[in-house]
Design a protein around this motif. Structure first.
Motif, PDB file in Angstrom:
ATOM      1  N   ALA A 272       0.827  -1.211   0.000  1.00 51.20           N
ATOM      2  CA  ALA A 272       0.000   0.000   0.000  1.00 51.20           C
ATOM      3  C   ALA A 272       0.861   1.261   0.000  1.00 51.20           C
ATOM      4  O   ALA A 272       0.550   2.235  -0.697  1.00 51.20           O
ATOM      5  N   GLN A 273       1.949   1.247   0.756  1.00 50.53           N
ATOM      6  CA  GLN A 273       2.839   2.405   0.832  1.00 50.53           C
ATOM      7  C   GLN A 273       3.459   2.683  -0.535  1.00 50.53           C
ATOM      8  O   GLN A 273       3.494   3.823  -0.995  1.00 50.53           O
ATOM      9  N   THR A 274       3.922   1.652  -1.195  1.00 48.27           N
ATOM     10  CA  THR A 274       4.560   1.818  -2.498  1.00 48.27           C
ATOM     11  C   THR A 274       3.544   2.276  -3.540  1.00 48.27           C
ATOM     12  O   THR A 274       3.830   3.171  -4.348  1.00 48.27           O
ATOM     13  N   ARG A 275       2.351   1.719  -3.501  1.00 47.38           N
ATOM     14  CA  ARG A 275       1.300   2.130  -4.436  1.00 47.38           C
ATOM     15  C   ARG A 275       0.917   3.596  -4.223  1.00 47.38           C
ATOM     16  O   ARG A 275       0.719   4.339  -5.186  1.00 47.38           O
ATOM     17  N   ARG A 276       0.805   4.009  -2.956  1.00 47.36           N
ATOM     18  CA  ARG A 276       0.405   5.396  -2.669  1.00 47.36           C
ATOM     19  C   ARG A 276       1.454   6.374  -3.197  1.00 47.36           C
ATOM     20  O   ARG A 276       1.117   7.363  -3.843  1.00 47.36           O
ATOM     21  N   PHE A 277       2.726   6.113  -2.926  1.00 47.90           N
ATOM     22  CA  PHE A 277       3.758   7.022  -3.429  1.00 47.90           C
ATOM     23  C   PHE A 277       3.885   6.941  -4.948  1.00 47.90           C
ATOM     24  O   PHE A 277       4.200   7.941  -5.600  1.00 47.90           O
ATOM     25  N   ASN A 278       3.607   5.793  -5.537  1.00 54.00           N
ATOM     26  CA  ASN A 278       3.593   5.664  -6.996  1.00 54.00           C
ATOM     27  C   ASN A 278       2.524   6.581  -7.590  1.00 54.00           C
ATOM     28  O   ASN A 278       2.762   7.287  -8.570  1.00 54.00           O
ATOM     29  N   GLU A 279       1.364   6.596  -6.965  1.00 53.89           N
ATOM     30  CA  GLU A 279       0.255   7.435  -7.425  1.00 53.89           C
ATOM     31  C   GLU A 279       0.587   8.922  -7.284  1.00 53.89           C
ATOM     32  O   GLU A 279       0.352   9.712  -8.187  1.00 53.89           O
ATOM     33  N   GLU A 280       1.146   9.295  -6.156  1.00 49.69           N
ATOM     34  CA  GLU A 280       1.450  10.702  -5.880  1.00 49.69           C
ATOM     35  C   GLU A 280       2.635  11.220  -6.694  1.00 49.69           C
ATOM     36  O   GLU A 280       2.705  12.403  -7.010  1.00 49.69           O
ATOM     37  N   ALA A 281       3.568  10.340  -7.036  1.00 46.76           N
ATOM     38  CA  ALA A 281       4.794  10.758  -7.725  1.00 46.76           C
ATOM     39  C   ALA A 281       4.503  11.446  -9.050  1.00 46.76           C
ATOM     40  O   ALA A 281       5.202  12.383  -9.434  1.00 46.76           O
TER      41      ALA A 281
END
Length: 166
Positions: free
Chosen positions: A62-71
């Motif tokens: 979830a952490q990696t997906r969230r930062f992927n989305e925000e990046a």
């Protein structure tokens, strides 16, 4: 040093605690193709260093997906997700999950990142969950050592810090 737990059990962190205002320590980790990656490779960009115990677990996913989305929403931003997972496993996970805006890197070889940022969990040879924001001049502007390694970081605070560092 930061004090954290892993599944409610206290653990020992090895390395140097990093604080906002510090010059970001350099490190050498491995990309998915086994090439070396260091902080200096992205000099001139704002960086989110998203640290996870293992990419294959729910919170880390979830952490990696969230930062992927925000990046993709912040100009001049580089996001590195750092774990001790093998580069091959990281590559497989990224391909299976459509991760394109985050670079996963492995600290498995020598824990260079873990010790430079004080997130190496001695008892488990994993990295503690943490988030660091580093500005384009290599100054640390935001630090979160998540007190319980199985909890989520404060995504909003990290994202706001990255926007402010731009």
């Amino acid at each position: 040093m930061a004090s954290i737990t892993f599944k409610q059990n206290p653990v020992t962190l090895i390395g140097n605690e990093v604080k906002a205002g510090d010059t970001a320590p350099n490190f050498t980790v491995l990309a998915n193709d086994l090439s070396e990656v260091s902080l200096s490779d992205s000099k001139g960009q704002v960086r989110i260093l998203s640290v996870v115990p293992s990419i294959d677990t729910g919170v880390c996913d979830a952490q990696t997906r969230r930062f992927n989305e925000e990046a993709s929403k912040i100009d001049n931003l580089k996001v590195l997700t750092v774990s001790v997972d093998l580069p091959f496993a990281q590559k497989r996970w990224c391909a299976a999950n459509g991760i394109e805006n985050v670079q996963t890197v492995s600290d498995h070889r020598d824990l260079s990142f873990g010790e430079a940022y004080g997130v190496h969990i001695q008892e488990l040879r994993l990295l503690a969950r943490a988030v660091f924001v580093v500005d384009s001049n290599d100054k640390v502007t935001y630090v979160e050592y998540v007190s319980e390694a199985t909890n989520h970081p404060d995504y909003d605070a990290a994202i706001e810090a990255a926007k402010a560092a731009n």
